[in-house]
Design a protein around this motif. Structure first.
Motif, PDB file in Angstrom:
ATOM      1  N   ARG A   1       4.567   6.992  -1.494  1.00 46.51           N
ATOM      2  CA  ARG A   1       5.604   6.183  -0.859  1.00 46.51           C
ATOM      3  C   ARG A   1       4.980   4.902  -0.299  1.00 46.51           C
TER       4      ARG A   1
ATOM      5  N   ASP B   1       1.150   5.711   0.499  1.00 48.59           N
ATOM      6  CA  ASP B   1       0.519   6.886   1.108  1.00 48.59           C
ATOM      7  C   ASP B   1       0.239   7.940   0.030  1.00 48.59           C
ATOM      8  N   LYS B   2      -0.204   9.114   0.480  1.00 43.79           N
ATOM      9  CA  LYS B   2      -0.618  10.142  -0.485  1.00 43.79           C
ATOM     10  C   LYS B   2       0.538  10.624  -1.351  1.00 43.79           C
ATOM     11  N   GLN B   3       1.739  10.541  -0.764  1.00 45.26           N
ATOM     12  CA  GLN B   3       2.916  10.982  -1.533  1.00 45.26           C
ATOM     13  C   GLN B   3       3.416   9.901  -2.493  1.00 45.26           C
TER      14      GLN B   3
ATOM     15  N   PRO C   1       2.726  -1.975   8.669  1.00 44.55           N
ATOM     16  CA  PRO C   1       3.348  -0.724   8.228  1.00 44.55           C
ATOM     17  C   PRO C   1       4.869  -0.807   8.377  1.00 44.55           C
TER      18      PRO C   1
ATOM     19  N   SER D   1      -3.332   1.288  -7.000  1.00 46.52           N
ATOM     20  CA  SER D   1      -3.817   2.402  -6.187  1.00 46.52           C
ATOM     21  C   SER D   1      -4.143   3.564  -7.116  1.00 46.52           C
TER      22      SER D   1
ATOM     23  N   GLU E   1       0.842  -1.195   0.000  1.00 47.45           N
ATOM     24  CA  GLU E   1       0.000   0.000   0.000  1.00 47.45           C
ATOM     25  C   GLU E   1       0.882   1.252   0.000  1.00 47.45           C
TER      26      GLU E   1
ATOM     27  N   ARG F   1       3.794   2.347   2.197  1.00 49.08           N
ATOM     28  CA  ARG F   1       3.358   2.597   3.572  1.00 49.08           C
ATOM     29  C   ARG F   1       3.274   1.306   4.372  1.00 49.08           C
ATOM     30  N   SER F   2       2.795   0.243   3.715  1.00 47.81           N
ATOM     31  CA  SER F   2       2.553  -0.991   4.460  1.00 47.81           C
ATOM     32  C   SER F   2       2.408  -2.150   3.478  1.00 47.81           C
TER      33      SER F   2
END
Lengths: 204, 560
Positions: free
Chosen positions: B256, B252-254, B273, B295, B250, B258-259
């Motif tokens: 990168r 993140d918004k940037q 994470p 995503s 998964e 995340r998990s």
């Protein structure tokens, strides 16, 4: 050797990761036809997978694949017991269905061609029928059943004796496996392959 | 359920994942290793062919977790179990044979050496042999490799001897030395990932003859299961979670990582994470995981803005022939033929690179000589044949008796597998595995030069076999591929337009995502690649540890 089987041989392992190749073949059903009537009463539990009548066909067919001559044959090794037990493996459900359908097809064909069941046919008749299945077009139910029969017979003849076949290691003696450098490293005393298939590394 | 965050989450515990786990843990970082398969103990490694080689002890069943393979875009997909390696702690290193060759300097610059090859997407590596060499040394020392370096025209530079002396060999090896010498070629001792002496608390090889397709109950085979994983766990900084199947990485918004979302041993979905995610599931399965990690930021799959994830898939070109020596006929001339020593351990690399294209190719490969595997069911299935060529009854038993009277010497060819635009991995949304995840689908379109080179090498190998005066020789094939050796689906390079990973095996598009199995390799060399994957993983770990320490245990921010 065709390209696909070469691909699946993965020879780099040396050990042959074939995994009963055609068991993967979902579209290969056995030949269509009326299902065999139950030959034994439900109260008789002589075998795990097969009815008594089916077992007789399986035993006769295995024996033609590896007949007794100056060396022991499939029945001497306990191959039918092996197949009967092995087809109880939950992951091999589809193979079990295909195999039982194949046995029924073999029996039907014997009745039609020789007017007797496969187990009662002469060895020459049995060989004729098995050759017919073996030479059927690739992907046909007959060819699929013969491949299963061959592979399971060889597994039962040459596998670890704890699975029920290869009794007194007659299979290993035939191919000389007992004379190469593996004797000292046979499975430990009391090894139970059937149990291990389900538990090894899978217990918490 | 969401777990406590950790520094690094590594997916896979084989040749790529284990060195990363060890080095990061030694540096003090907290690591979680997710492994799809079980954690076998040495007592589980039993010499039982049915258990090891014919069921799902190591390999998934093709009706539960198929790979789809087709020949060209017009071909029909077949469900197979090919292109899997062992699903267990240690991965493919558990059931490998352990032929531990290094690549040679030319393998790092094949494009500039050969020039453009029509129909191939050949590329140089962004690093040189010299940059990887110290990590080959480290990999050999950490794993335990037995061998002897001898001079020959294509010998790669080494800083010193192998950590362990060579394994004992069968007298047939001396005959190979003799006939190769007569031909002006070099029979090289094959380095093995099997320890010939006790080493770092591990027992030496017992010469049982069952290496390939088995786990080693002695721990003498230098799998990561026997070497790096125990060392990593001993640091106290690694938590190994077997039977955990990664579903997606998964972001993140940037954008990168995340998990990692995975299904645990009970089939319950969990989320781990981490500051850094390391993917190492084999080239085919890593590509599948990235392509399944869709995503908003990465609608075509993680780190796949370039569309290159899954492209440039490489296996290893394969050819084989066998020479049969009848014991009853050769007993007088070769009384030692029945010596049970399992190893021949000889390789020929005189044709690793050809001086010109007079034979239709430049990049050749390696011949590895060995006794055929002793697995009796495997041997008998081959003896029986199939279809109209198959036999049963007395004919089959006669073949089995002849086999008993035989020692069969074979060679395997490890040849270049040129990258082509038509050989790649995708995911097939309509076919799901037992976890409900879309499976990997492989399309093959081999480069014709591979077959030319493999045929040439097979013919040279047959010249050698014939000089040994066998009673029979049989060509098995020249057009195969070894699908357990897999590479190239996330090739590394300096240009984000033509590669998925940078020279540090970090995704160009995701600064805290690394891929360290064979995926990074733009070319696979002409030897089994296991040692190279381990060495590269140590190299990547070295860089990552430095970067994380410099950044105060936080992964580096994206540059530029």
């Amino acid at each position: 050797m065709d390209r696909r089987s070469f691909l699946q041989r993965l020879t780099f392992f040396g050990g042959g990761v074939v995994l009963l190749g055609s068991g993967a073949c979902s579209r290969c059903g056995a030949p269509a036809g009326p299902s065999e009537p139950q030959a034994t009463a439900p109260s008789e539990p002589p075998h795990l997978t097969f009815t008594r009548a089916e077992y007789a066909v399986v035993a006769a067919a295995c024996e033609r694949v590896l007949p007794r001559d100056e060396d022991p044959g499939a029945q001497d090794a306990g191959v039918p017991v092996y197949i009967d037990r092995m087809l109880q493996t939950p992951e091999l459900t589809r193979m079990r269905q295909d195999f039982i359908q194949g046995v029924a097809a073999l029996e039907r064909r014997s009745l039609r061609m020789f007017q007797v069941g496969f187990a009662q046919a002469t060895p020459a008749q049995q060989d004729e029928l098995l050759a017919l299945f073996k030479d059927s077009p690739g992907g046909s139910g007959e060819a699929h059943f013969f491949e299963l029969l061959m592979v399971l017979t060889l597994e039962g003849f040459l596998g670890d004796p704890s699975y029920g076949g290869n009794q007194a290691q007659v299979g290993w003696k035939l191919v000389g496996f007992d004379t190469v450098g593996t004797v000292a490293s046979a499975p430990p005393e009391g090894h139970d392959g059937t149990r291990c298939l389900h538990t090894c590394g899978r217990q918490p | 359920m969401t777990k406590e965050p950790v520094d690094v989450c590594i997916i896979g515990s084989g040749a790529g994942g284990a060195p990363m786990a060890l080095e990061l843990a030694r540096a003090g970082f907290k690591v979680v290793v997710l492994e799809k398969g079980p954690h076998y103990q040495p007592r589980d490694f039993i010499h039982d062919e049915i258990l090891n080689s014919r069921r799902n002890f190591f390999m998934p069943l093709p009706w539960e977790e198929p790979h789809l393979v087709r020949q060209g875009t017009g071909g029909r997909y077949e469900r197979t179990n090919s292109a899997w390696t062992a699903n267990c702690v240690g991965g493919g290193t558990v059931h490998m044979s352990g032929y531990f060759y290094r690549l040679k300097p030319v393998d790092f610059r094949l494009r500039s050496t050969l020039g453009a090859v029509k129909g191939s997407t050949l590329a140089d590596w962004p690093i040189s042999y010299e940059e990887l060499a110290p990590f080959y040394d480290k990999a050999e020392a950490e794993l335990g490799v037995s061998g002897e370096a001898v001079p020959h025209p294509f010998a790669e530079p080494r800083s010193g001897p192998y950590p362990l002396p060579p394994l004992d060999v069968h007298p047939m090896a001396r005959e190979l030395d003799r006939v190769c010498g007569e031909m002006g070629w070099h029979a090289l001792p094959t380095a093995r990932g099997i320890i010939s002496r006790p080493y770092r608390g591990r027992a030496a090889c017992a010469y049982c003859a069952l290496c390939g397709s088995y786990g080693c109950e002695m721990g003498a085979k230098s799998s990561t299961h026997a070497s790096l994983i125990p060392a990593a766990l001993a640091t106290g900084n690694v938590e190994l979670r077997p039977r955990c199947m990664a579903r997606s990485v998964e972001v993140d918004k940037q954008g990168r990582a995340r998990s990692v979302v995975y299904l645990d041993a009970e089939g319950v979905e969990q989320e781990q994470p981490a500051k850094v995610v390391v993917v190492s599931c084999t080239a085919v399965e890593s590509a599948r995981l990235l392509l399944n990690s869709v995503s908003n930021r990465f609608p075509r799959g993680l780190a796949n803005g370039s569309g290159l994830v899954g492209r440039n898939l490489l296996f290893s070109s394969f050819g084989e022939s066998r020479a049969t020596f009848r014991v009853s006929k050769q007993r007088a001339a070769r009384p030692w033929l029945t010596d049970p020593s399992p190893f021949v351990n000889r390789s020929v690399q005189d044709f690793y690179l050809m001086p010109d294209e007079r034979f239709g190719f430049r990049k050749g490969g390696t011949l590895g000589f060995m006794w055929t595997h002793p697995n009796p069911i495997f041997a008998a299935v081959e003896l029986a044949g199939s279809g109209k060529d198959g036999v049963f009854g007395k004919a089959l038993k006669d073949r089995m008796r002849a086999y008993r009277d035989s020692r069969i010497l074979q060679f395997e060819v490890y040849g270049e597998f040129l990258p082509t635009p038509g050989t790649y991995v995708t995911v097939e949304p309509s076919v799901k595995d037992k976890y409900g995840l879309p499976v990997a689908a492989i399309t093959m379109d081999r480069h014709p030069m591979d077959f030319t080179a493999t045929r040439f090498l097979v013919e040279r190998g047959e010249e050698i076999l014939l000089r040994l005066d066998p009673d029979d020789m049989q060509r098995v094939g020249i057009a195969g591929e070894t699908t357990i050796l897999q590479h190239g689906t996330c090739r590394f390079g300096n240009d984000p337009a033509t590669s998925v990973l940078d020279r540090e095996c970090r995704a160009h598009e995701v600064p805290n995502l690394y891929v360290v199995d064979g995926s990074f390799m733009p070319t696979a060399g002409s030897v089994p690649s296991t040692l190279t994957i381990v060495a590269n993983s140590f190299r990547v770990a070295h860089g990552l540890v430095a970067r994380m320490k410099r950044d105060g245990a936080a992964p580096a921010a994206p540059r530029d």
